[in-house]
Design a protein around this motif. Structure first.
Motif, mmCIF file in Angstrom:
data_model
loop_
_atom_site.group_PDB
_atom_site.id
_atom_site.type_symbol
_atom_site.label_atom_id
_atom_site.label_comp_id
_atom_site.label_asym_id
_atom_site.label_seq_id
_atom_site.Cartn_x
_atom_site.Cartn_y
_atom_site.Cartn_z
ATOM 1 N N ALA A 71 0.848 -1.198 0.000
ATOM 2 C CA ALA A 71 0.000 0.000 0.000
ATOM 3 C C ALA A 71 0.875 1.235 0.000
ATOM 4 C CB ALA A 71 -0.913 0.010 1.220
ATOM 5 N N LEU A 72 0.464 2.244 -0.760
ATOM 6 C CA LEU A 72 1.100 3.551 -0.677
ATOM 7 C C LEU A 72 0.281 4.353 0.329
ATOM 8 C CD1 LEU A 72 1.978 4.469 -4.374
ATOM 9 C CD2 LEU A 72 3.111 2.919 -2.783
ATOM 10 N N ILE A 73 0.968 4.839 1.353
ATOM 11 C CA ILE A 73 0.291 5.497 2.466
ATOM 12 C C ILE A 73 0.609 6.990 2.440
ATOM 13 C CG2 ILE A 73 0.007 5.527 4.982
ATOM 14 C CD1 ILE A 73 -0.819 2.879 3.811
ATOM 15 N N PRO A 74 -0.305 7.809 1.939
ATOM 16 C CA PRO A 74 -0.049 9.254 1.995
ATOM 17 C C PRO A 74 -0.055 9.709 3.462
ATOM 18 C CG PRO A 74 -2.256 8.806 1.117
ATOM 19 C CD PRO A 74 -1.588 7.482 1.310
ATOM 20 N N PRO A 75 0.469 10.899 3.750
ATOM 21 C CA PRO A 75 0.512 11.364 5.144
ATOM 22 C C PRO A 75 -0.855 11.174 5.805
ATOM 23 C CG PRO A 75 1.626 12.915 3.721
ATOM 24 C CD PRO A 75 0.998 11.906 2.820
ATOM 25 N N VAL A 76 -0.859 10.518 6.957
ATOM 26 C CA VAL A 76 -2.136 10.193 7.595
ATOM 27 C C VAL A 76 -2.702 11.425 8.300
ATOM 28 C CG1 VAL A 76 -1.493 7.765 7.844
ATOM 29 C CG2 VAL A 76 -1.127 9.346 9.758
ATOM 30 N N SER A 77 -4.007 11.475 8.437
ATOM 31 C CA SER A 77 -4.650 12.647 9.062
ATOM 32 C C SER A 77 -5.933 12.242 9.771
ATOM 33 C CB SER A 77 -4.927 13.712 7.996
ATOM 34 O OG SER A 77 -5.607 13.150 6.880
ATOM 35 N N GLY A 78 -5.857 11.102 10.473
ATOM 36 C CA GLY A 78 -7.024 10.658 11.236
ATOM 37 C C GLY A 78 -7.171 11.440 12.526
ATOM 38 N N GLY A 79 -8.215 11.111 13.281
ATOM 39 C CA GLY A 79 -8.462 11.768 14.562
ATOM 40 C C GLY A 79 -9.527 12.829 14.436
ATOM 41 N N ARG B 9 -12.527 0.187 16.146
ATOM 42 C CA ARG B 9 -13.678 -0.066 15.273
ATOM 43 C C ARG B 9 -13.862 1.104 14.321
ATOM 44 N NH1 ARG B 9 -17.628 -1.029 20.348
ATOM 45 N NH2 ARG B 9 -16.561 -2.877 21.143
ATOM 46 N N PHE B 10 -14.399 0.792 13.172
ATOM 47 C CA PHE B 10 -14.794 1.851 12.244
ATOM 48 C C PHE B 10 -16.303 1.834 12.116
ATOM 49 C CE2 PHE B 10 -10.391 1.245 10.964
ATOM 50 C CZ PHE B 10 -9.974 2.566 10.894
ATOM 51 N N THR B 11 -16.879 3.007 11.895
ATOM 52 C CA THR B 11 -18.322 3.084 11.713
ATOM 53 C C THR B 11 -18.660 4.222 10.762
ATOM 54 O OG1 THR B 11 -20.461 3.372 12.784
ATOM 55 C CG2 THR B 11 -18.617 4.575 13.738
ATOM 56 N N SER B 12 -19.731 4.033 10.006
ATOM 57 C CA SER B 12 -20.202 5.130 9.156
ATOM 58 C C SER B 12 -21.381 5.834 9.827
ATOM 59 C CB SER B 12 -20.605 4.588 7.781
ATOM 60 O OG SER B 12 -21.588 3.593 7.950
ATOM 61 N N ALA B 13 -21.746 5.375 11.018
ATOM 62 C CA ALA B 13 -22.875 5.981 11.755
ATOM 63 C C ALA B 13 -22.349 6.905 12.848
ATOM 64 C CB ALA B 13 -23.734 4.886 12.367
ATOM 65 N N PHE B 50 -17.667 20.471 5.218
ATOM 66 C CA PHE B 50 -17.804 19.102 5.743
ATOM 67 C C PHE B 50 -16.484 18.368 5.552
ATOM 68 C CE2 PHE B 50 -19.520 19.216 1.402
ATOM 69 C CZ PHE B 50 -18.709 18.276 0.766
ATOM 70 N N LEU B 51 -16.375 17.185 6.158
ATOM 71 C CA LEU B 51 -15.177 16.357 6.035
ATOM 72 C C LEU B 51 -15.542 14.990 5.477
ATOM 73 C CD1 LEU B 51 -13.300 16.793 9.457
ATOM 74 C CD2 LEU B 51 -13.070 18.153 7.377
ATOM 75 N N ASP B 52 -14.575 14.373 4.790
ATOM 76 C CA ASP B 52 -14.709 12.977 4.398
ATOM 77 C C ASP B 52 -13.517 12.222 4.958
ATOM 78 O OD1 ASP B 52 -17.006 12.678 2.357
ATOM 79 O OD2 ASP B 52 -15.981 14.510 1.726
ATOM 80 N N TYR B 53 -13.803 11.101 5.610
ATOM 81 C CA TYR B 53 -12.725 10.258 6.141
ATOM 82 C C TYR B 53 -12.665 8.946 5.374
ATOM 83 C CZ TYR B 53 -11.779 13.028 10.332
ATOM 84 O OH TYR B 53 -11.398 14.013 11.204
ATOM 85 N N GLU B 54 -11.426 8.524 5.107
ATOM 86 C CA GLU B 54 -11.181 7.254 4.445
ATOM 87 C C GLU B 54 -10.174 6.489 5.297
ATOM 88 O OE1 GLU B 54 -10.261 7.784 0.307
ATOM 89 O OE2 GLU B 54 -8.875 6.099 0.281
ATOM 90 N N ALA B 55 -10.282 5.170 5.347
ATOM 91 C CA ALA B 55 -9.363 4.380 6.165
ATOM 92 C C ALA B 55 -8.935 3.129 5.427
ATOM 93 C CB ALA B 55 -10.031 3.990 7.483
ATOM 94 N N TYR B 56 -7.861 2.547 5.902
ATOM 95 C CA TYR B 56 -7.370 1.262 5.420
ATOM 96 C C TYR B 56 -7.496 0.332 6.629
ATOM 97 C CZ TYR B 56 -3.715 -1.897 3.445
ATOM 98 O OH TYR B 56 -2.992 -2.956 2.960
ATOM 99 N N PRO B 57 -8.690 -0.213 6.839
ATOM 100 C CA PRO B 57 -8.987 -0.876 8.117
ATOM 101 C C PRO B 57 -8.046 -2.008 8.540
ATOM 102 C CG PRO B 57 -11.018 -0.374 6.982
ATOM 103 C CD PRO B 57 -9.910 -0.092 6.004
ATOM 104 N N VAL B 123 -1.675 5.741 12.242
ATOM 105 C CA VAL B 123 -2.794 4.889 11.820
ATOM 106 C C VAL B 123 -3.334 5.388 10.472
ATOM 107 C CG1 VAL B 123 -5.058 3.973 12.461
ATOM 108 C CG2 VAL B 123 -3.316 4.346 14.224
ATOM 109 N N PRO B 124 -3.435 4.484 9.479
ATOM 110 C CA PRO B 124 -3.804 4.905 8.122
ATOM 111 C C PRO B 124 -5.273 5.298 7.979
ATOM 112 C CG PRO B 124 -3.512 2.531 8.189
ATOM 113 C CD PRO B 124 -3.119 3.041 9.544
ATOM 114 N N ILE B 125 -5.518 6.557 8.311
ATOM 115 C CA ILE B 125 -6.834 7.174 8.169
ATOM 116 C C ILE B 125 -6.564 8.544 7.549
ATOM 117 C CG2 ILE B 125 -8.887 8.018 9.381
ATOM 118 C CD1 ILE B 125 -8.132 6.076 11.685
#
Lengths: 79, 142
Positions: A71-79, B9-13, B50-57, B123-125
């Motif tokens: 997988a190519l992982i662009p800079p992550v931005s979760g949270g 966990r991931f959720t769309s709700a 608004f925001l859109d989130y994508e993840a590699y679970p 974490v890949p999000i």
């Protein structure tokens, strides 16, 4: 050898692909896969990303070995 | 009695925090500490629509497991729940919830802070911000 490559977020949008399959020579490394990806998707050239091999961070020098998913992982931005 | 359980966990709700607080707790715990990340209406000097989130679970699971292990070594953390949204989020909605339960509060505060700080690093999000005049995946061009 065959390996699946996953592209996320801006990389997915830039290439128009979320998953591609590569056919590489035996003993290929992550860097070899990257070179092939850059040939296929010039849009990846000015992008920043890390690599993950079967869900663990890897480097260009990492051998693909028997891994199934790169997988190519662009800079992550979760949270 | 205490048990050990850390989970992502991931959720769309929409995320409801209250049930997580009860779920994470065991009878040997004296503290439940939580964090809620919520969608803000501005970023980088722009108004956010608004925001859109994508993840590699599957990878997120592996990376989060490493962070739980880190928190266990540093703070003795045994019980944590992390819930992350995916898909489109409106202003004010929770994008992430973290709940940790510990016998004493100090370890709980520290472990909760550690988990959110590290989640943002490894974490890949991915988050895409949409403004009045366009959109951008965050972190990409910096």
């Amino acid at each position: 050898m065959k390996i699946a490559v996953l592209l996320f977020a801006g990389l997915r949008e830039a290439t128009g692909e979320s998953r591609v399959e590569l056919e590489l020579g035996d003993g290929a490394t992550v860097g070899d896969a990257q070179a092939e990806l850059l040939r296929r998707f010039p849009a990846l050239r000015e992008r920043r990303y890390a690599f993950a091999l079967d869900h663990h961070y890897a480097t260009a020098a990492t051998a693909l070995g028997s891994a199934r998913e790169l997988a190519l992982i662009p800079p992550v931005s979760g949270g | 009695m205490t048990s050990s359980r850390c989970e992502l966990r991931f959720t769309s709700a929409c995320i409801a925090l209250e049930p997580l607080l009860e779920e994470v707790r065991s009878d040997g715990d004296g503290a439940v500490v939580s964090f809620l990340g919520v969608v803000r209406d501005h970023a980088r000097g722009k108004r956010v629509r608004f925001l859109d989130y994508e993840a590699y679970p599957p990878m997120a699971e592996v990376q989060m497991r490493l962070l739980f292990e880190e928190a266990r070594e540093r703070f003795g953390l045994e019980r944590a729940l992390v819930v992350h949204r995916t898909g489109r989020l409106q202003i004010g909605e929770a994008s992430v919830a973290i709940a940790v339960a510990t016998p004493h509060r100090a370890a709980g505060f520290e472990a909760c802070r550690h988990l959110i700080d590290r989640l943002k690093e490894t974490v890949p999000i991915w988050k895409k911000e949409t403004y009045e005049d366009g959109s951008a995946w965050i972190g990409e061009r910096s």
